[in-house]
Design an enzyme around this catalytic site. Structure first.
Site, PDB file in Angstrom:
ATOM      1  CG  LEU A   1     166.314 -31.148   2.597  1.00 29.30           C
ATOM      2  CD1 LEU A   1     165.031 -30.789   2.683  1.00 29.30           C
ATOM      3  CD2 LEU A   1     167.318 -29.762   2.915  1.00 29.30           C
ATOM      4  CB  CYS A   2     164.691 -35.567  -0.532  1.00 24.51           C
ATOM      5  SG  CYS A   2     165.036 -37.205  -1.458  1.00 24.51           S
ATOM      6  CB  THR A   3     168.487 -31.702  -2.448  1.00 23.38           C
ATOM      7  OG1 THR A   3     169.545 -32.619  -2.482  1.00 23.38           O
ATOM      8  CG2 THR A   3     168.181 -31.027  -1.299  1.00 23.38           C
TER       9      THR A   3
END
Lengths: 442, 534
Positions: free
Chosen positions: A211-213
């Protein structure tokens, strides 16, 4: 020897101040008192997933935060390279199962705590096992493992007819990750905060990544993609329009998002350099354990909902409140579809094309692990074709309601997209269920 | 890459144990840790957790100073004590349990109250590399700070108090050569090529008809050539406006003859390196302009090298620092890549030689032995010349008596920072409260918490007034929470704060990475922790 004149001290001398005293900036259901403290000690069960750098710290932190009933699961054995931070292990323990040694050492040191070790893979446990715990604390080092536990925990989640999550089915998780001087701690409350999977669907399945945040004002991981998509895309690709079906396009977007995420020192994105030190693990685990205590007791407000930490260049912590993806395939309720028990699979597939929220054509249908119908490849299409004339109700095992996933081509903003959607199918006429307003059954 | 002549050797088992951290700070950093001696004041959970992380990492020696005995309440918050140790010396107990974590560490303890030691034997602290002072009140902090500054001993304060706490480094000056920033632009000088690089670029024909050759020209060559073409038409200026940059990019793109030319794609991606400003950064400029760069016989090696750097930049550097010398990977023919590599390495070596001579010259000028700064050190300095850092910290006394009002007002105006300021003030206020009433507010059950809250508020308000920010309205909730905390030392908060402290200690001792500036104020309510530089 202890001073005989002073009153017997409580072991929970410090914790008591938080649990027994009323507070100001507290959770919504905080009932301070000895009962709260004792209930936590006697009844609350926490599962620690992983007994490595984070897991060892978590066990210690939880044992010294009033929790008495802990379980720990880890499939690994102790190695020499663990010893610079996994402080529950000694040189002579090399080769032994981490979970067992960790449990033993903490129990030896903190009297009264019960820790049940599980030397096994997380996938080998029954789902019921996970349901026994109030909170699951993750000290993992892989995306796959996080996704798995996330799937399990969110799988327990049930929704009411009005799409509100049923409280008693919510299983919160606290998740920590570290690498070198960087780390993150997050709180996942299925149905309330974004789950681990919430925006993973944006990325093509062949690219395996986390998950890229973003640790800036954009509040949604989707914005990370949007940034790369909308702003930088045109700078680099000129007139070519972004096509989410094009693996090359998506990979470019992913790479851009990674670069941006790395700028903020967000761990979990990009390559693993396999660097680990005690201090970062200690910091992140402490944050996770603190949140666990707060969620369970309500003794203070909780982290909302993602903390990033970078201690290499100065010291930077940031809290970002990410938003859920309402259509999340894992923690979302799925679009409600009400059907007659007589409806065939073919009719169902036709209906999806007309459904205002879906407009899904050429749909393939999956029920749990079973493919009910596949549009392609031809061999499988032919194999599943007989199902088309059967009632969906029968194909789904004659249950009154369940989840299906449908995959096809959706029409959004006059553009066609591949789309995978979660649906909540409810059958009327089964067990005398009365009609509902949103029925679209024939 | 030649091996560092002075790299210490390690036994095999030790090397594998520390493997995961050696990848971060290398054997030089590890050696620095193993040569350091740390003194810990107070071994409650905050101190014990800080030390635990250092012991695991292989710190040279630890000395724990604590005069208290283990109480039953300690069993609920400290992992380095156990039921059998109740009634025993806490310092002795914690020392023994920490020793178990790493037998390579020399662990000692002194059974004495740190506050008393500070008053009666200040010289005690001179023997240490660094002191970690936990759970000290204001008064002791100020006194210890004076002692450590005088003795040139590094000092790190750490405090846990309910759901808040702080960490503060106090050192007059900490200079860093190997700052290891996360992201730093490579030193390709596409915007400012030197003669040898220009000559090499000129020898390559971008218009070559051979398609293989065309797509194996490294982007360095492409961009230097195109930048040169551009400056010739634009009165010697590089692209500066948005339109110009786009135009330049398009120009580069237009030289592509086929879709699979990765070298040209890389060139397009790298055009921003051409637009980057020439010369040194503002930060490096500040360092070479610093007073300390005017060296004398007592100057540290760092400042002598900075003085040399200043001369270099003004002379043969022509506005630039010594070339870093390494090249990133790029699509290229092997021959071109190796030739380019050689060109970069050669200039870097020449720059370094220049710097060496200047350093020697300066050392002689200030009456020092010209060989007192090793070639190795100078080489490292040259490689990191664009990344140097200087950290300075105010004395605690200065900060307490004269905090930066502008900084305070700036923080108070920001929603993110205001609760941190609130806690910072309250942490000082509870110490004043304790000095007056001989206990912390809300410390004991059975007392009148509401009254304590009111007294605490009064104390805080007078402190706020002293600090010069009368306009600040201390939120009542924060004040009440502080009383609720009653000076509790919670394990999880201690582990967090102690973890931060230990990490800062590592950075200070290894002289790698950049330590925090200011005071880190922990906010365990919503994790909106902030660093305040007052």
């Amino acid at each position: 020897m202890a001073d005989l004149d002073s009153p017997p001290q409580s072991k929970t001398r410090d914790l008591d101040k938080l649990l027994l005293r009323a507070g100001n900036l507290v959770g919504p259901d905080f009932y301070p008192g000895a009962e709260l403290r004792d209930d936590i000690r006697d009844y609350v069960r926490i599962l620690v997933v992983g007994a490595g750098g984070l897991g060892c710290e978590l066990l210690k932190d939880l044992a010294l935060s009033g929790f008495r009933n802990l379980d720990v699961i880890d499939m690994d054995r102790i190695e020499v390279t663990n010893l610079n931070r996994q402080f529950l292990f000694r040189l002579e323990d090399v080769g032994k199962p981490k979970a067992e040694v960790a449990a033993k050492r903490v129990m030896e040191r903190v009297s009264g705590v019960e820790i049940v070790p599980h030397f096994s893979r997380i996938e080998d446990k029954e789902l019921d096992f996970y349901n026994d715990f109030n909170i699951i604390a993750l000290g993992l080092d892989s995306i796959e493992a996080r996704r798995y536990i996330n799937g399990v925990a969110c799988g327990f989640l049930e929704y009411d007819e009005d799409d509100t999550p049923r409280r008693e089915t919510i299983k919160p998780m606290v998740d920590g990750g570290t690498e070198g001087f960087k780390g993150h701690a997050r709180v996942i409350v299925p149905g309330v905060t974004p789950c681990f999977e919430c925006t993973i669907w944006l990325f093509p399945p062949q690219v395996k990544f986390p998950l890229c945040t973003l640790a800036e004002t954009p509040r949604n991981a989707a914005h990370c993609i949007e940034y790369a998509h909308l702003i930088k895309w045109h700078e680099v690709h000129g007139g070519k329009s972004f096509d989410p079906d094009e693996p090359e396009h998506m990979k470019w977007v992913y790479d851009e998002a990674i670069k941006r995420a790395e700028l903020f020192g967000i761990p979990g994105c990009g390559e693993k350099h396999n660097t680990a030190i005690a201090s970062t693990n200690a910091i992140i685990s402490a944050a996770c354990a603190l949140e666990t205590l707060k969620i369970v007791s309500g003794c203070s407000k909780t982290l909302a909902n993602y903390l990033t930490y970078n201690g290499g260049e100065g010291l930077h912590t940031k809290v970002t409140e990410f938003e859920r993806d309402q259509d999340c395939l894992v923690c979302g309720p799925g679009i409600l579809i009400e059907l007659d028990t007589s409806i065939t699979l073919q009719k169902f597939i036709d209906m999806l094309e007309e459904h205002p929220k879906l407009l899904l054509s050429k749909a393939s249908v999956k029920h749990g692990k079973d493919s009910l119908y596949m549009q392609a490849p031809p061999v499988l299409e032919e194999m599943h074709r007989p199902n088309l004339s059967k009632p969906l109700y029968d194909l789904m095992g004659r249950v009154q309601k369940d989840t299906v996933h449908v995959f096809g081509t959706a029409l959004k903003n006059e553009e066609k997209h591949s789309s995978l959607t979660k649906l909540r199918v409810v059958f009327k006429g089964a067990d005398g269920v009365t009609d509902m307003d949103t029925a679209i059954g024939a | 890459m030649e091996r560092d002549e002075q790299e210490p050797t390690m036994s095999e088992p030790t090397k594998t144990k520390y493997d995961r951290q050696l990848r971060i700070w290398g054997e030089v950093g590890q050696a620095a840790l193993e040569n350091a001696s740390i003194c810990l004041l107070n071994c409650g959970p905050t101190g014990s957790e800080a030390l635990k992380n250092l012991v695991l990492g292989g710190i040279g020696s630890i000395t724990i100073v604590d005069g208290s005995k283990v109480e039953i309440g300690d069993l609920g918050n400290n992992f380095m004590v156990d039921a059998k140790s109740v009634g025993e010396s806490k310092a002795k107990t914690v020392c023994a349990f920490l020793q178990e974590l790493n037998d390579a560490v020399r662990a000692n303890f002194v059974e004495e109250n740190p506050d008393s030691l500070i008053l009666t034997d200040p010289s005690f602290f001179s023997q240490f590399t660094l002191v970690i002072a936990t759970q000290l009140v204001e008064d002791s902090m100020v006194k210890l700070d004076r002692i450590c500054r005088e003795a040139n001993v590094m000092l790190v304060f750490a405090r846990s108090y309910g759901l808040t706490g702080l960490v503060r480094i106090s050192v007059q000056e900490h200079t860093i050569i190997d700052s290891k920033p996360d992201h730093f632009l490579d030193d390709l000088r596409l915007n400012n090529p030197w003669p040898e690089l220009k000559r090499f670029v000129e020898s390559i024909d971008l218009k070559t008809p051979d398609p293989i050759a065309h797509k194996h020209i490294p982007y360095v060559v492409i961009l230097v050539k195109m930048a040169d073409e551009w400056t010739k038409i634009h009165s010697n200026n590089l692209p500066s406006t948005r339109e110009e940059k786009k135009e330049f990019k398009d120009l580069v793109k237009s030289k592509m003859v086929s879709m699979d030319e990765d070298n040209y794609k890389e060139a397009v991606e790298a055009t921003f390196k051409v637009f980057a400003p020439r010369g040194i950064s503002k930060e490096i400029q500040e360092i070479i302009d610093d007073l300390y760069a005017e060296v004398g016989s007592n100057s540290s090696a760092f400042w002598v090298m900075v003085a040399a750097l200043k001369e270099f930049i003004a002379n043969e550097g022509d506005g630039e620092a010594p070339l870093e010398g390494s090249m990133p990977d790029m699509t290229s023919s092997t021959e071109h890549y190796i030739n380019l590599q050689k060109i970069y390495q050669t200039k870097a070596e020449a720059d370094c030689l220049s710097m060496e001579q200047r350093v020697k010259h300066i050392l002689v000028k200030v009456g020092r032995d010209p060989s007192s700064i090793s070639k190795q050190t100078i080489k490292s300095f040259c490689k990191n010349a664009r990344k140097l850092k200087v950290c300075r910290y105010r004395t605690i006394e200065d900060e307490f008596s004269n905090p930066s009002v502008t900084e305070l007002h700036k923080c108070l105006a920001s929603e993110d920072y205001s609760s941190a300021v609130g806690f910072y003030i309250l942490l000082r206020a509870v110490d004043r409260f304790a000095a007056t009433y001989k206990r912390f507010p809300g410390q004991f059950d059975g007392g009148d918490i509401e009254e304590d809250a009111s007294l605490l508020r009064t104390t805080a308000l007078s402190l706020i007034s002293e600090m010069g920010c009368d306009a600040y309205e201390l939120p009542e909730e924060l004040c009440n929470e502080m009383c609720r905390f009653g000076a509790a030392e919670l394990h999880v908060v201690a582990a967090f704060v102690g973890g931060i402290a230990s990490q800062e200690v590592i950075k200070l001792i290894t002289k790698q990475f950049v330590p925090m500036l200011g005071t880190f104020v922990f906010n365990g309510i919503d994790h909106n922790s902030q660093s305040l530089t007052l």
